[in-house]
Design a protein around this motif. Structure first.
Motif, PDB file in Angstrom:
ATOM      1  N   VAL A   1      -4.081  21.622  -7.888  1.00 35.49           N
ATOM      2  CA  VAL A   1      -4.709  20.335  -7.567  1.00 35.49           C
ATOM      3  C   VAL A   1      -3.707  19.202  -7.702  1.00 35.49           C
ATOM      4  N   VAL A   2      -2.931  19.233  -8.815  1.00 34.41           N
ATOM      5  CA  VAL A   2      -1.912  18.195  -9.012  1.00 34.41           C
ATOM      6  C   VAL A   2      -0.923  18.206  -7.846  1.00 34.41           C
ATOM      7  N   GLY A   3      -0.510  19.397  -7.429  1.00 33.35           N
ATOM      8  CA  GLY A   3       0.442  19.489  -6.317  1.00 33.35           C
ATOM      9  C   GLY A   3      -0.122  18.951  -5.025  1.00 33.35           C
ATOM     10  N   VAL A   4      -1.368  19.281  -4.717  1.00 38.45           N
ATOM     11  CA  VAL A   4      -1.989  18.822  -3.465  1.00 38.45           C
ATOM     12  C   VAL A   4      -2.155  17.306  -3.464  1.00 38.45           C
ATOM     13  N   VAL A   5      -2.639  16.758  -4.575  1.00 38.47           N
ATOM     14  CA  VAL A   5      -2.848  15.300  -4.647  1.00 38.47           C
ATOM     15  C   VAL A   5      -1.512  14.570  -4.558  1.00 38.47           C
ATOM     16  N   TYR A   6      -0.497  15.124  -5.244  1.00 34.83           N
ATOM     17  CA  TYR A   6       0.843  14.515  -5.185  1.00 34.83           C
ATOM     18  C   TYR A   6       1.354  14.451  -3.744  1.00 34.83           C
TER      19      TYR A   6
ATOM     20  N   TYR B   1       2.165  11.028  -1.593  1.00 36.53           N
ATOM     21  CA  TYR B   1       3.565  10.836  -1.202  1.00 36.53           C
ATOM     22  C   TYR B   1       3.698  10.787   0.321  1.00 36.53           C
ATOM     23  N   ALA B   2       2.946  11.633   1.023  1.00 32.59           N
ATOM     24  CA  ALA B   2       3.004  11.648   2.496  1.00 32.59           C
ATOM     25  C   ALA B   2       2.508  10.333   3.075  1.00 32.59           C
ATOM     26  N   ILE B   3       1.447   9.764   2.470  1.00 28.71           N
ATOM     27  CA  ILE B   3       0.921   8.482   2.956  1.00 28.71           C
ATOM     28  C   ILE B   3       1.996   7.400   2.835  1.00 28.71           C
ATOM     29  N   GLY B   4       2.632   7.333   1.678  1.00 23.39           N
ATOM     30  CA  GLY B   4       3.671   6.326   1.474  1.00 23.39           C
ATOM     31  C   GLY B   4       4.850   6.509   2.406  1.00 23.39           C
ATOM     32  N   GLN B   5       5.303   7.761   2.582  1.00 24.30           N
ATOM     33  CA  GLN B   5       6.438   8.047   3.462  1.00 24.30           C
ATOM     34  C   GLN B   5       6.124   7.665   4.906  1.00 24.30           C
ATOM     35  N   TYR B   6       4.944   8.062   5.364  1.00 26.54           N
ATOM     36  CA  TYR B   6       4.570   7.810   6.757  1.00 26.54           C
ATOM     37  C   TYR B   6       4.481   6.310   7.038  1.00 26.54           C
TER      38      TYR B   6
ATOM     39  N   ILE C   1       0.837  -1.213   0.000  1.00 22.77           N
ATOM     40  CA  ILE C   1       0.000   0.000   0.000  1.00 22.77           C
ATOM     41  C   ILE C   1       0.865   1.254   0.000  1.00 22.77           C
ATOM     42  N   SER C   2       1.901   1.259   0.840  1.00 21.16           N
ATOM     43  CA  SER C   2       2.754   2.450   0.918  1.00 21.16           C
ATOM     44  C   SER C   2       3.527   2.652  -0.385  1.00 21.16           C
ATOM     45  N   ILE C   3       4.008   1.567  -0.963  1.00 22.13           N
ATOM     46  CA  ILE C   3       4.740   1.689  -2.227  1.00 22.13           C
ATOM     47  C   ILE C   3       3.803   2.145  -3.345  1.00 22.13           C
ATOM     48  N   LEU C   4       2.572   1.603  -3.344  1.00 21.59           N
ATOM     49  CA  LEU C   4       1.588   2.008  -4.350  1.00 21.59           C
ATOM     50  C   LEU C   4       1.280   3.503  -4.238  1.00 21.59           C
ATOM     51  N   ALA C   5       1.182   3.995  -2.999  1.00 15.14           N
ATOM     52  CA  ALA C   5       0.919   5.424  -2.791  1.00 15.14           C
ATOM     53  C   ALA C   5       2.059   6.271  -3.363  1.00 15.14           C
ATOM     54  N   ILE C   6       3.305   5.828  -3.165  1.00 12.45           N
ATOM     55  CA  ILE C   6       4.452   6.564  -3.706  1.00 12.45           C
ATOM     56  C   ILE C   6       4.460   6.510  -5.229  1.00 12.45           C
ATOM     57  N   ILE C   7       4.114   5.334  -5.794  1.00 14.61           N
ATOM     58  CA  ILE C   7       4.067   5.199  -7.259  1.00 14.61           C
ATOM     59  C   ILE C   7       3.030   6.142  -7.854  1.00 14.61           C
ATOM     60  N   ILE C   8       1.842   6.170  -7.263  1.00 14.49           N
ATOM     61  CA  ILE C   8       0.782   7.073  -7.756  1.00 14.49           C
ATOM     62  C   ILE C   8       1.250   8.520  -7.677  1.00 14.49           C
TER      63      ILE C   8
ATOM     64  N   LEU D   1      14.181   4.925  -2.623  1.00 16.58           N
ATOM     65  CA  LEU D   1      14.403   4.041  -3.767  1.00 16.58           C
ATOM     66  C   LEU D   1      13.129   3.871  -4.585  1.00 16.58           C
ATOM     67  N   THR D   2      12.016   3.640  -3.888  1.00 14.28           N
ATOM     68  CA  THR D   2      10.739   3.499  -4.604  1.00 14.28           C
ATOM     69  C   THR D   2      10.414   4.770  -5.374  1.00 14.28           C
ATOM     70  N   ASN D   3      10.582   5.904  -4.695  1.00 14.14           N
ATOM     71  CA  ASN D   3      10.306   7.184  -5.342  1.00 14.14           C
ATOM     72  C   ASN D   3      11.211   7.379  -6.559  1.00 14.14           C
ATOM     73  N   ALA D   4      12.517   7.062  -6.404  1.00 12.08           N
ATOM     74  CA  ALA D   4      13.473   7.287  -7.483  1.00 12.08           C
ATOM     75  C   ALA D   4      13.172   6.404  -8.692  1.00 12.08           C
ATOM     76  N   VAL D   5      12.944   5.118  -8.460  1.00  9.34           N
ATOM     77  CA  VAL D   5      12.728   4.174  -9.562  1.00  9.34           C
ATOM     78  C   VAL D   5      11.479   4.539 -10.364  1.00  9.34           C
ATOM     79  N   PHE D   6      10.411   4.811  -9.655  1.00 12.39           N
ATOM     80  CA  PHE D   6       9.152   5.052 -10.372  1.00 12.39           C
ATOM     81  C   PHE D   6       9.048   6.484 -10.905  1.00 12.39           C
ATOM     82  N   LEU D   7       9.751   7.417 -10.258  1.00 12.63           N
ATOM     83  CA  LEU D   7       9.821   8.754 -10.849  1.00 12.63           C
ATOM     84  C   LEU D   7      10.615   8.703 -12.150  1.00 12.63           C
ATOM     85  N   LEU D   8      11.703   7.931 -12.138  1.00  9.61           N
ATOM     86  CA  LEU D   8      12.501   7.748 -13.354  1.00  9.61           C
ATOM     87  C   LEU D   8      11.665   7.087 -14.447  1.00  9.61           C
ATOM     88  N   LEU D   9      10.946   6.026 -14.075  1.00  9.34           N
ATOM     89  CA  LEU D   9      10.122   5.313 -15.041  1.00  9.34           C
ATOM     90  C   LEU D   9       9.014   6.215 -15.592  1.00  9.34           C
TER      91      LEU D   9
END
Length: 581
Positions: free
Chosen positions: A65-70, A74-79, A20-27, A138-146
Motif C-alpha cells: 500500500v505504501v508503495g502504491v500510494v507513493y 510522485y507520478a502526479i507531481g512529475q507529470y 500542487i505538483s510540489i506538494l504531491a512530490i513532498i507527500i 530538486l524538490t524530490n531530493a530536498v524533501f526526501l533528505l528532510l
C-alpha cells in the motif's frame, strides 16, 4: 520582455499549479521514508519471535500500500511539473521567434542563422529541462533528505545520524567551488554547437556550388575541425561533470562506512535495536540518493544558467528601426516620392554607400535605376521601406518624412520583389498570396498570368497546389522570379519595387511582363532596378548610379542622346542581343 522576466512571470502565473505538483512530490517523499521504518519494526518483531503468518501478510500488504500510494503521488507531481515545463518551452520559443520578427535587418547582418537556430533548439531545451525535470528532482531530493533526517532523528539515533552526516557536509562546499566551472564549460559547448550549426547551414545552402567545384573534401574537413572543437569542449565539460558527480558518491561511501562502524557498535552495545540499525542502513541509502540528485540538478542548473544568459542577451536586443514617438497614420497613399539624400552610410561601413541622391516621382510614374554591381541601387530602394533607416528629412512619401510614418503602414503600402525572388517552402498558390491571405484562386491565377508564370504552374503535377522545396529550389531561377512578381502584382500596393527581378527571364518574357506591368500598375508608382536596360526604357525617369552617386538622369531617349554611360551600355547590350539572335 527578457527571458528571466518571462520565466518569473510564468512561475508567478502558475504558482498554484506548481504548488500542487510540489506538494504531491513532498507527500510522496514522506510516504517513501516509511519503508525503512516498517522494515525496522518487522526486523525487531522477527528477532523477538513475535511474528506469525498473519503478521507477515499484514506487513507485506502495508508495504504494498505504501508503495502504491507513493508512486501515485510522485507520478502526479512529475507529470504536472513536466507539463508546465513544456508549456514554458512553447511560450519561450514563440517569444523568441516573435522577437526575431521585430528586430531590424541590421541585426541579422551580424548574426548567423545557425547561431539563432541553436538558441531556439539547444538553449531553450536546456532551460526547459532545468525548469521541469530539474525542479522535479530538486524538490524530490530536498524533501526526501528532510524526511529521512526527521525519521532518523526520531526513530533511530540522533548521535548516529550526526556522526554519519559529517562527510556529507563537504558536498555543499564543493558545489559552490566547482559549479561555476561547469557553467563556463557548458557555455563554451553551446557556442561550439552554434559554430557547427553556422557551417552546416552555410554548406547545405551552397551545396550546388560545392558540388560544381568538387569541394566536398574541403567542406568535410572544415566540418571535421568544427566537430573536433565541439568534442574537445564536451570532453572538458564531461570531465568536470564526472568529477562533480564522483565526489558525491565518494562522500556518501565514507558516510555509509561510518554508519556501519558506529551503528554496529551502538547495536552491539544495545544502545539501539537491531531493527533501528537495519532501518538506518536503508536511510543512509536514502540520504545518498537526494545528495546525488542535488549534485545532478545543480550541474543541470549551471548549464541552464549559461543557456538562459545567452537567451537573455538575445532578447535584450532592441530593433534599431522603430516608430517615431507620434507616428503618422497614412490614409490613402498616392505614391508621390521625393528623395533629397546628401549621404547614407551603413553602421559598419567605412565610406558612404550613397551620396547626393535627389529625385522626385509623381504618383503613377515609373523610375528606372541602373548601374554596375555595387553602385548602390539596392541600398537606395531599401531605404524607402526602411529596411535600413535613412537620415531624417531625406525621403518623403506623399509629403511626409517616412521616418514619421507608422512603420507597418509604410511597408503595407509597398510591394517589394528582392533580387533572389525568395519563396517559402509551401504551395505555389500560397507563395503568390503571401501578401494577401484572403485572395481568391481567380485573383491568384490572374496575378500569375500577368507575371507570365501561369502556364508553367499549370504544367506542374498539382498546379497551384504544388509544394515547392526550400527557398523554391525545385523551380528554375526564372520561375522563382516570376512567382515573386506575381505575389507583388496580387498585393497591388501603391508602390512597387522590382530589385533586378527580371534578370533570369528571357527578352520576350521580359517584354510581356513589362507590358502587363504598365497595364496593372496604371496610376501606381513603380521603381525598377535592372541590369538589362530594356526593362527600364519605358520609365518616366532613369537614374544611372556609379559609386553611390547619380552620374546621369533622364528618359531613355534623353540618355541615348546624351551618349554617356547609359547609351554605351544600351548599344553594347543591343549588339549582344543581335549576336545571340
Amino acid at each position: 520582455m527578457s527571458a528571466k522576466t518571462l520565466m518569473r512571470q510564468f512561475l508567478s502565473e502558475n504558482k498554484w499549479a506548481y504548488a500542487i505538483s510540489i506538494l504531491a512530490i513532498i507527500i510522496s517523499n514522506f510516504i517513501n521514508v516509511q519503508f525503512p521504518h516498517i522494515l525496522g519494526r518487522f526486523t525487531n518483531a522477527l528477532e523477538a519471535h513475535r511474528l506469525n503468518l498473519r503478521d507477515v501478510l499484514v506487513y507485506a500488504i502495508l508495504l504494498f500500500v505504501v508503495g502504491v500510494v507513493y508512486v501515485q503521488f510522485y507520478a502526479i507531481g512529475q507529470y504536472r511539473n513536466g507539463k508546465l515545463g513544456r508549456e514554458f518551452e512553447y511560450l519561450l520559443r514563440r517569444r523568441l521567434f516573435a522577437h526575431w520578427e521585430v528586430l531590424s535587418t541590421e541585426y541579422f547582418r551580424h548574426k548567423s542563422i545557425g547561431d539563432l537556430l541553436n538558441h531556439a533548439m539547444n538553449d531553450i531545451r536546456q532551460v526547459r529541462e532545468a525548469l521541469s525535470g530539474g525542479l522535479n528532482i530538486l524538490t524530490n531530493a530536498v524533501f526526501l533528505l528532510l524526511a529521512t533526517l526527521i525519521m532518523t532523528f526520531t526513530t533511530v539515533s540522533m548521535k548516529l545520524t550526526v556522526v554519519s552526516m559529517i562527510p556529507l557536509l563537504f558536498i555543499p562546499l564543493f558545489i559552490v567551488w566547482f559549479g561555476p566551472q561547469i557553467r563556463t564549460s557548458s557555455r563554451k559547448v553551446q557556442e561550439a554547437l552554434s559554430d557547427m550549426s553556422d557551417l552546416t547551414e552555410e554548406s547545405l545552402s551552397s551545396i550546388r556550388l560545392i558540388k560544381a567545384t568538387a569541394n566536398e573534401d574541403v567542406e568535410t574537413e572544415r566540418f571535421r575541425a568544427k566537430v573536433d572543437h565541439i568534442v574537445h569542449q564536451q570532453l572538458t565539460l564531461f570531465r568536470r561533470s564526472a568529477t562533480f558527480q564522483a565526489f558525491i558518491p565518494t562522500m556518501s561511501s565514507i558516510s555509509f562506512a561510518i554508519a556501519l562502524l558506529y551503528g554496529g557498535y551502538l547495536t552491539l552495545s544495545h544502545q539501539i535495536q537491531l531493527g533501528a540499525f537495519v532501518a538506518f542502513t536503508l536511510y543512509i541509502g536514502q540520504l545518498v540518493q537526494p545528495l546525488q540528485q542535488i549534485g545532478f540538478v545543480i550541474n543541470n542548473f549551471q548549464r541552464a544558467s549559461a543557456s538562459l544568459t545567452r537567451l537573455q542577451v538575445l532578447l535584450d536586443e532592441r530593433p534599431s528601426i522603430t516608430d517615431s514617438a507620434h507616428p503618422i497614420e497614412l490614409g490613402y497613399v498616392r505614391g508621390e516620392i521625393e528623395v533629397n539624400l546628401p549621404s547614407f552610410q551603413y553602421a559598419d561601413g567605412q565610406v558612404p554607400a550613397l551620396r547626393n541622391i535627389r529625385f522626385h516621382l509623381m504618383p503613377g510614374q515609373t523610375l528606372g535605376i541602373v548601374g554596375r554591381t555595387g553602385s548602390g541601387k539596392t541600398t537606395l530602394v531599401n531605404l524607402l521601406p526602411r529596411i535600413f533607416d535613412p537620415p531624417a528629412g531625406t525621403i518623403f512619401l506623399d509629403g511626409h518624412d517616412i521616418r514619421d510614418i507608422r512603420l507597418e503602414a509604410l511597408r503595407q503600402s509597398i510591394a517589394y520583389v528582392p533580387q533572389d525572388g525568395f519563396l517559402f517552402s509551401t504551395s505555389v498558390g500560397e507563395n503568390i498570396s503571401f501578401g494577401d491571405a484572403n485572395a481568391s484562386r481567380e485573383q491568384i491565377e490572374e496575378a500569375a498570368r500577368a507575371a507570365q508564370v501561369y502556364d508553367d504552374i499549370a504544367s506542374f503535377p498539382d498546379g497551384f497546389d504544388t509544394v515547392i522545396g526550400e527557398r523554391g529550389v525545385t523551380l528554375s531561377g526564372g520561375q522563382r522570379q516570376r512567382t515573386a512578381i506575381a505575389r507583388a502584382f496580387l498585393k497591388s500596393s501603391p508602390i512597387l519595387i522590382l530589385d533586378d527581378s527580371l534578370s533570369a527571364v528571357d527578352m520576350k518574357t521580359e517584354k510581356r511582363i513589362i507590358e502587363e506591368l504598365e497595364k496593372v500598375r496604371q496610376h501606381k508608382t513603380t521603381l525598377i532596378i535592372a541590369h538589362r536596360l530594356s526593362a527600364v526604357r519605358h520609365a518616366d525617369l532613369i537614374l544611372v548610379l556609379e559609386n553611390g552617386e547619380i552620374v546621369e538622369r533622364g528618359t531613355h531617349d534623353e540618355l541615348i542622346r546624351l551618349d554617356g554611360v547609359y547609351a554605351k551600355t544600351y548599344h553594347m547590350q543591343q549588339q549582344g542581343e543581335a549576336l545571340r539572335a
